[in-house]
Design a protein around this motif. Structure first.
Motif, short mmCIF file in Angstrom:
data_model
loop_
_atom_site.label_atom_id
_atom_site.label_comp_id
_atom_site.label_asym_id
_atom_site.label_seq_id
_atom_site.Cartn_x
_atom_site.Cartn_y
_atom_site.Cartn_z
N ASP A 159 12.51 -8.89 -3.58
CA ASP A 159 12.65 -7.64 -4.33
C ASP A 159 11.36 -6.84 -4.36
O ASP A 159 11.01 -6.23 -5.36
CB ASP A 159 13.13 -7.92 -5.76
CG ASP A 159 14.50 -8.58 -5.80
OD1 ASP A 159 15.33 -8.27 -4.91
OD2 ASP A 159 14.73 -9.40 -6.70
N GLY A 160 10.61 -6.88 -3.25
CA GLY A 160 9.38 -6.09 -3.13
C GLY A 160 8.13 -6.81 -3.59
O GLY A 160 7.02 -6.32 -3.39
N THR A 161 8.26 -7.97 -4.21
CA THR A 161 7.08 -8.73 -4.65
C THR A 161 6.66 -9.67 -3.52
O THR A 161 7.41 -10.57 -3.12
CB THR A 161 7.37 -9.51 -5.94
OG1 THR A 161 7.74 -8.59 -6.95
CG2 THR A 161 6.15 -10.30 -6.39
N VAL A 162 5.43 -9.46 -3.03
CA VAL A 162 4.88 -10.25 -1.93
C VAL A 162 3.99 -11.33 -2.52
O VAL A 162 3.12 -11.04 -3.35
CB VAL A 162 4.06 -9.35 -0.97
CG1 VAL A 162 3.50 -10.18 0.18
CG2 VAL A 162 4.92 -8.21 -0.45
N THR A 163 4.19 -12.56 -2.06
CA THR A 163 3.38 -13.68 -2.53
C THR A 163 2.69 -14.33 -1.32
O THR A 163 3.37 -14.69 -0.35
CB THR A 163 4.24 -14.73 -3.26
OG1 THR A 163 4.93 -14.08 -4.33
CG2 THR A 163 3.39 -15.86 -3.82
N ALA A 164 1.35 -14.47 -1.40
CA ALA A 164 0.59 -15.11 -0.32
C ALA A 164 0.78 -16.62 -0.43
O ALA A 164 0.58 -17.20 -1.50
CB ALA A 164 -0.88 -14.74 -0.43
N VAL A 165 1.17 -17.25 0.67
CA VAL A 165 1.38 -18.69 0.69
C VAL A 165 0.14 -19.41 1.21
O VAL A 165 -0.33 -20.38 0.62
CB VAL A 165 2.62 -19.04 1.54
CG1 VAL A 165 2.83 -20.55 1.63
CG2 VAL A 165 3.86 -18.34 1.00
N LYS A 166 -0.40 -18.93 2.33
CA LYS A 166 -1.63 -19.51 2.90
C LYS A 166 -2.31 -18.45 3.76
O LYS A 166 -1.76 -17.37 3.99
CB LYS A 166 -1.32 -20.77 3.71
CG LYS A 166 -0.55 -20.53 4.99
CD LYS A 166 -0.38 -21.83 5.76
CE LYS A 166 0.25 -21.53 7.13
NZ LYS A 166 0.41 -22.73 7.92
N ALA A 167 -3.49 -18.75 4.22
CA ALA A 167 -4.28 -17.81 5.02
C ALA A 167 -3.55 -17.47 6.32
O ALA A 167 -2.87 -18.31 6.90
CB ALA A 167 -5.66 -18.40 5.32
N GLY A 168 -3.65 -16.23 6.74
CA GLY A 168 -3.01 -15.77 7.96
C GLY A 168 -2.56 -14.32 7.80
O GLY A 168 -2.90 -13.66 6.81
N THR A 169 -1.78 -13.84 8.76
CA THR A 169 -1.25 -12.47 8.67
C THR A 169 0.27 -12.51 8.85
O THR A 169 0.81 -13.34 9.58
CB THR A 169 -1.87 -11.55 9.75
OG1 THR A 169 -1.58 -12.10 11.03
CG2 THR A 169 -3.36 -11.39 9.56
N ALA A 170 0.89 -11.60 8.16
CA ALA A 170 2.36 -11.46 8.24
C ALA A 170 2.68 -9.98 8.04
O ALA A 170 1.88 -9.22 7.50
CB ALA A 170 3.04 -12.31 7.19
N THR A 171 3.86 -9.62 8.47
CA THR A 171 4.34 -8.24 8.28
C THR A 171 5.54 -8.28 7.35
O THR A 171 6.51 -9.01 7.60
CB THR A 171 4.73 -7.60 9.62
OG1 THR A 171 3.57 -7.61 10.47
CG2 THR A 171 5.22 -6.18 9.43
N ILE A 172 5.47 -7.49 6.29
CA ILE A 172 6.58 -7.36 5.35
C ILE A 172 7.35 -6.11 5.77
O ILE A 172 6.76 -5.04 5.97
CB ILE A 172 6.08 -7.22 3.90
CG1 ILE A 172 5.24 -8.45 3.51
CG2 ILE A 172 7.26 -7.02 2.94
CD1 ILE A 172 5.95 -9.78 3.60
N THR A 173 8.68 -6.24 5.88
CA THR A 173 9.52 -5.12 6.29
C THR A 173 10.51 -4.79 5.19
O THR A 173 11.15 -5.68 4.62
CB THR A 173 10.30 -5.45 7.59
OG1 THR A 173 9.35 -5.79 8.61
CG2 THR A 173 11.15 -4.29 8.05
N ALA A 174 10.61 -3.49 4.89
CA ALA A 174 11.62 -2.98 3.96
C ALA A 174 12.60 -2.17 4.81
O ALA A 174 12.19 -1.19 5.44
CB ALA A 174 10.98 -2.12 2.90
N ALA A 175 13.87 -2.58 4.82
CA ALA A 175 14.86 -1.89 5.66
C ALA A 175 16.02 -1.41 4.82
O ALA A 175 16.47 -2.09 3.89
CB ALA A 175 15.38 -2.84 6.75
N CYS A 176 16.49 -0.21 5.15
CA CYS A 176 17.68 0.37 4.54
C CYS A 176 18.53 0.89 5.69
O CYS A 176 18.20 1.93 6.29
CB CYS A 176 17.32 1.49 3.57
SG CYS A 176 18.75 2.22 2.74
#
Length: 185
Positions: A159-176
């Protein structure tokens, strides 16, 4: 003898019959119904309110709302809700009188764009941040956002809340629908 006794009772109570008060119910049937609209055009999920005027005003008949196709448009107490593309006739009936409104449900309005309030986030393990998505155009029929993470072992999103799990990079995508926006984490 029985006849005479009964006749005597009838004769005996007859003077009181003219003094009795009997209930009288006057039924007034509806002679006409008019609606404030005879045609409506709506997109799915949109609502419109129909107002019915019944003649005579003091009719004893009950106003009943119906839809010819609940899969296209529904009605409750004059409030019409568009369901899916197509046509339906909304009827307001009162006794033998009725009025109709043709409802055309147009195709849904798709999202043409999604924007996020942030395009990048720097988080430490266990930290969380909220992303807010805006859907364009404003009158998009379905503004449901589907949130995904390119790597859930690095960052999760709900629901739009991003939580960091561990070190690294990720891309969060919001799609409609087909429209998307991303945020680097």
């Amino acid at each position: 003898v029985l006849f005479l006794v009964l006749w005597g009772l009838i004769v005996r109570f007859q003077p009181y019959a003219s003094q009795s008060i009997l209930p009288c119910v006057l039924l007034l049937t509806a002679t006409g119904v008019t609606l404030n609209e005879t045609a409506l055009s709506l997109h799915p999920t949109e609502k419109a309110t129909l107002a019915a005027t019944v003649a005579p005003e003091n009719t004893t008949d009950t106003l009943v709302w119906t839809s010819s196709n609940d899969a296209v448009a529904t009605v409750k107490d004059g409030v019409v809700t568009a369901v899916k593309e197509g046509k339906a006739t909304i009827t307001a009936a009162c006794g033998n009188a009725k009025a109709e409104c043709v409802v055309t449900v147009l195709p849904p309005i798709p999202a043409t764009g999604v924007t996020l309030d942030k395009t990048a986030l720097k988080l430490y393990e266990g930290d969380a941040a909220k992303l807010t998505a805006t859907v364009e155009p404003e009158n998009t029929t379905d503004k449901t956002i589907v949130w995904t993470s390119s790597d859930k072992t690095i960052a999760t999103v709900k629901d739009g809340t991003v939580t960091a799990v561990k070190a690294g990079t990720a891309t969060i995508t919001a799609a409609c629908g087909e429209a998307k926006a991303t945020c680097a984490v």
